[in-house]
Design an enzyme around this catalytic site. Structure first.
Site, PDB file in Angstrom:
ATOM      1  N   ASP A  28      35.141  42.254  44.262  1.00  0.00           N
ATOM      2  CA  ASP A  28      36.476  42.155  44.871  1.00  0.00           C
ATOM      3  C   ASP A  28      36.452  41.330  46.160  1.00  0.00           C
ATOM      4  OD1 ASP A  28      39.208  42.671  44.920  1.00  0.00           O
ATOM      5  OD2 ASP A  28      38.969  44.439  46.185  1.00  0.00           O
ATOM      6  N   GLY A  29      37.584  40.685  46.428  1.00  0.00           N
ATOM      7  CA  GLY A  29      37.745  39.970  47.699  1.00  0.00           C
ATOM      8  C   GLY A  29      37.777  38.456  47.564  1.00  0.00           C
ATOM      9  N   ARG A  41      43.746  30.818  46.029  1.00  0.00           N
ATOM     10  CA  ARG A  41      42.973  31.988  45.595  1.00  0.00           C
ATOM     11  C   ARG A  41      41.943  31.627  44.524  1.00  0.00           C
ATOM     12  NH1 ARG A  41      44.537  37.142  46.346  1.00  0.00           N
ATOM     13  NH2 ARG A  41      43.878  37.643  44.237  1.00  0.00           N
ATOM     14  N   SER A  73      40.515  43.103  35.059  1.00  0.00           N
ATOM     15  CA  SER A  73      40.955  44.436  34.643  1.00  0.00           C
ATOM     16  C   SER A  73      42.182  44.346  33.747  1.00  0.00           C
ATOM     17  CB  SER A  73      41.279  45.288  35.878  1.00  0.00           C
ATOM     18  OG  SER A  73      42.518  44.891  36.430  1.00  0.00           O
ATOM     19  N   GLU A  75      44.825  45.580  34.427  1.00  0.00           N
ATOM     20  CA  GLU A  75      45.968  45.442  35.342  1.00  0.00           C
ATOM     21  C   GLU A  75      46.072  44.021  35.911  1.00  0.00           C
ATOM     22  OE1 GLU A  75      43.770  48.166  35.577  1.00  0.00           O
ATOM     23  OE2 GLU A  75      45.233  49.305  34.413  1.00  0.00           O
ATOM     24  N   ASN A  76      44.999  43.244  35.801  1.00  0.00           N
ATOM     25  CA  ASN A  76      45.012  41.908  36.413  1.00  0.00           C
ATOM     26  C   ASN A  76      45.944  40.922  35.703  1.00  0.00           C
ATOM     27  OD1 ASN A  76      41.513  42.106  37.437  1.00  0.00           O
ATOM     28  ND2 ASN A  76      43.346  42.433  38.671  1.00  0.00           N
ATOM     29  N   ARG A  79      49.013  39.412  37.561  1.00  0.00           N
ATOM     30  CA  ARG A  79      48.927  38.305  38.523  1.00  0.00           C
ATOM     31  C   ARG A  79      49.682  37.077  38.012  1.00  0.00           C
ATOM     32  NH1 ARG A  79      43.216  38.801  41.601  1.00  0.00           N
ATOM     33  NH2 ARG A  79      43.269  41.062  41.844  1.00  0.00           N
ATOM     34  N   ARG A 189      31.228  48.488  45.720  1.00  0.00           N
ATOM     35  CA  ARG A 189      32.500  47.765  45.832  1.00  0.00           C
ATOM     36  C   ARG A 189      32.525  47.012  47.148  1.00  0.00           C
ATOM     37  NH1 ARG A 189      38.613  48.852  43.862  1.00  0.00           N
ATOM     38  NH2 ARG A 189      39.388  46.830  44.536  1.00  0.00           N
ATOM     39  N   ARG A 195      38.296  52.304  46.507  1.00  0.00           N
ATOM     40  CA  ARG A 195      38.890  52.920  45.320  1.00  0.00           C
ATOM     41  C   ARG A 195      38.186  52.369  44.094  1.00  0.00           C
ATOM     42  NH1 ARG A 195      43.644  50.036  47.568  1.00  0.00           N
ATOM     43  NH2 ARG A 195      43.545  47.905  46.798  1.00  0.00           N
ATOM     44  N   SER A 197      39.812  51.615  41.056  1.00  0.00           N
ATOM     45  CA  SER A 197      40.645  50.625  40.338  1.00  0.00           C
ATOM     46  C   SER A 197      40.396  50.607  38.816  1.00  0.00           C
ATOM     47  CB  SER A 197      40.450  49.220  40.946  1.00  0.00           C
ATOM     48  OG  SER A 197      40.826  49.211  42.304  1.00  0.00           O
TER      49      SER A 197
HETATM   50  C1  IPE Z   1      39.558  45.330  40.698  1.00  0.00           C
HETATM   51  O1  IPE Z   1      40.028  44.563  41.751  1.00  0.00           O
HETATM   52  C2  IPE Z   1      39.385  44.487  39.477  1.00  0.00           C
HETATM   53  C3  IPE Z   1      38.334  43.487  39.541  1.00  0.00           C
HETATM   54  C4  IPE Z   1      37.539  43.251  40.551  1.00  0.00           C
HETATM   55  C5  IPE Z   1      38.165  42.692  38.351  1.00  0.00           C
HETATM   56  P1  IPE Z   1      41.588  44.448  42.077  1.00  0.00           P
HETATM   57  O2  IPE Z   1      41.706  43.568  43.248  1.00  0.00           O
HETATM   58  O3  IPE Z   1      42.325  44.069  40.848  1.00  0.00           O
HETATM   59  O4  IPE Z   1      41.953  45.957  42.419  1.00  0.00           O
HETATM   60  P2  IPE Z   1      43.055  46.547  43.389  1.00  0.00           P
HETATM   61  O5  IPE Z   1      44.378  45.925  43.005  1.00  0.00           O
HETATM   62  O6  IPE Z   1      42.664  46.221  44.771  1.00  0.00           O
HETATM   63  O7  IPE Z   1      43.002  48.024  43.150  1.00  0.00           O
HETATM   64  C1  IPE Z   2      38.520  40.038  42.587  1.00  0.00           C
HETATM   65  O1  IPE Z   2      39.041  39.394  43.693  1.00  0.00           O
HETATM   66  C2  IPE Z   2      38.600  39.210  41.326  1.00  0.00           C
HETATM   67  C3  IPE Z   2      39.568  39.684  40.337  1.00  0.00           C
HETATM   68  C4  IPE Z   2      40.276  40.778  40.424  1.00  0.00           C
HETATM   69  C5  IPE Z   2      39.770  38.854  39.170  1.00  0.00           C
HETATM   70  P1  IPE Z   2      40.588  39.460  44.018  1.00  0.00           P
HETATM   71  O2  IPE Z   2      41.276  38.350  43.320  1.00  0.00           O
HETATM   72  O3  IPE Z   2      41.129  40.816  43.731  1.00  0.00           O
HETATM   73  O4  IPE Z   2      40.572  39.181  45.568  1.00  0.00           O
HETATM   74  P2  IPE Z   2      41.438  39.916  46.668  1.00  0.00           P
HETATM   75  O5  IPE Z   2      41.148  41.398  46.544  1.00  0.00           O
HETATM   76  O6  IPE Z   2      42.865  39.597  46.396  1.00  0.00           O
HETATM   77  O7  IPE Z   2      40.941  39.353  47.948  1.00  0.00           O
HETATM   78 MG    MG Z   3      41.265  42.496  44.822  1.00  0.00          MG
END
Ligand code: IPE
Ligand code: IPE
Ligand code: MG
Length: 242
Positions: A28-29, A41, A73, A75-76, A79, A189, A195, A197
């Site tokens: 994440d991040g 992004r 995920s 849920e992704n 986006r 994480r 969390r 997630s």
């Molecule tokens: C969790 O990260 C999913 C992945 C890293 C693939 P998210 O960025 O989607 O999770 P939330 O929205 O912060 O819970």
């Molecule tokens: C994790 O990074 C990658 C995926 C969920 C695909 P993010 O895209 O969630 O990055 P942040 O949390 O918005 O910084």
């Molecule tokens: Mg994230």
């Protein structure tokens, strides 16, 4: 320029005799990393994919058996379509490169999740990586794609019920996407959120959790060492007494 250690754990701090067998990472991040640099992004996802390659190699060199990463995920899909497309494009590129390199690097690849929603091309590339993986022994990287812990449990429940088998933890586990894998010993994480997630809900029943603020594209071998060192200080009792 970022400094990457060439050899696994040269400082020798990590106790190789007590390594976690299975490390899971919520990568994440990426988005925040990119925005802080004034980049889109998607640049963060690109940098994150490169870090995954390096951390997988480091896990293998250390002697960890399984690395399971959360890449996309269930849920992704919420986006923006441009971001989802960019992530799928990076996955495609990663798989094409892996098809060429995984045998040389001795890295088995497995994908966990509901693959039916992915493009036929991605599904075909996954089949090719599965075929190559069957010829490799040792370290395995599991990439969770269109993965959700609740989805995994529900589809396992449906299939377990249809099989007529007894509802034991063992039988049920054989219907999870993770069938055959040991449970993660250490769940990391990065990215500052604390969390789960919807990641590995069943499998993390007794995992040790490690959260850090480092954004995934800044994650290095040293960050992994720190997580393993913290893990090695934990007292795992699994509900018993010592
Ligand atoms: C969790 O990260 C999913 C992945 C890293 C693939 P998210 O960025 O989607 O999770 P939330 O929205 O912060 O819970
Ligand atoms: C994790 O990074 C990658 C995926 C969920 C695909 P993010 O895209 O969630 O990055 P942040 O949390 O918005 O910084
Ligand atoms: Mg994230």
């Amino acid at each position: 320029m970022r400094h990457w250690k060439k050899k696994a754990d040269p400082a020798g701090q990590v106790d190789r005799s007590r390594l976690p067998r299975h490390v899971a990472i919520i990568m994440d991040g990426n988005g925040r990393w990119a925005r802080r640099r004034g980049l889109p992004r998607t640049a963060g996802h690109k940098a994150g994919a490169e870090v995954f390659r390096r951390i997988a190699t480091y896990c293998k060199d250390l002697g960890i058996e399984y690395l399971t990463v959360y890449a996309f995920s269930t849920e992704n899909w919420k986006r923006p379509p441009e971001e989802v497309d960019a992530i799928m494009g990076l996955l495609r590129q990663y798989m094409l490169e892996a098809i060429d390199s995984m045998e040389r690097d001795q890295i088995r690849l497995r994908f966990l999740g509901d693959m039916s929603a992915l493009s036929p091309e991605l599904q075909a590339l996954m089949e090719r990586t599965n075929d190559i993986s069957a010829r490799i022994e040792g370290f395995q990287a599991n990439v969770c794609l269109n993965y959700g812990g609740r989805d995994e449990i529900l589809q396992a429940a449906r299939r377990c019920a249809a099989s007529g088998e007894a509802w034991t933890e063992e039988n049920f586990g054989n219907y999870l996407y993770s069938a055959g894998l040991s449970d993660p010993d250490l769940l990391i994480r990065p990215g500052g959120e604390q969390r789960i997630s919807n990641f590995l809900l069943w499998q993390c029943a007794y995992s040790e959790f490690y959260f850090c603020d480092t954004l995934w594209p800044d994650f290095t071998e040293r960050t992994l060492d720190e997580a393993i060192l913290a893990y090695q200080k934990r007292d795992r009792r699994f509900g018993g007494v010592k």
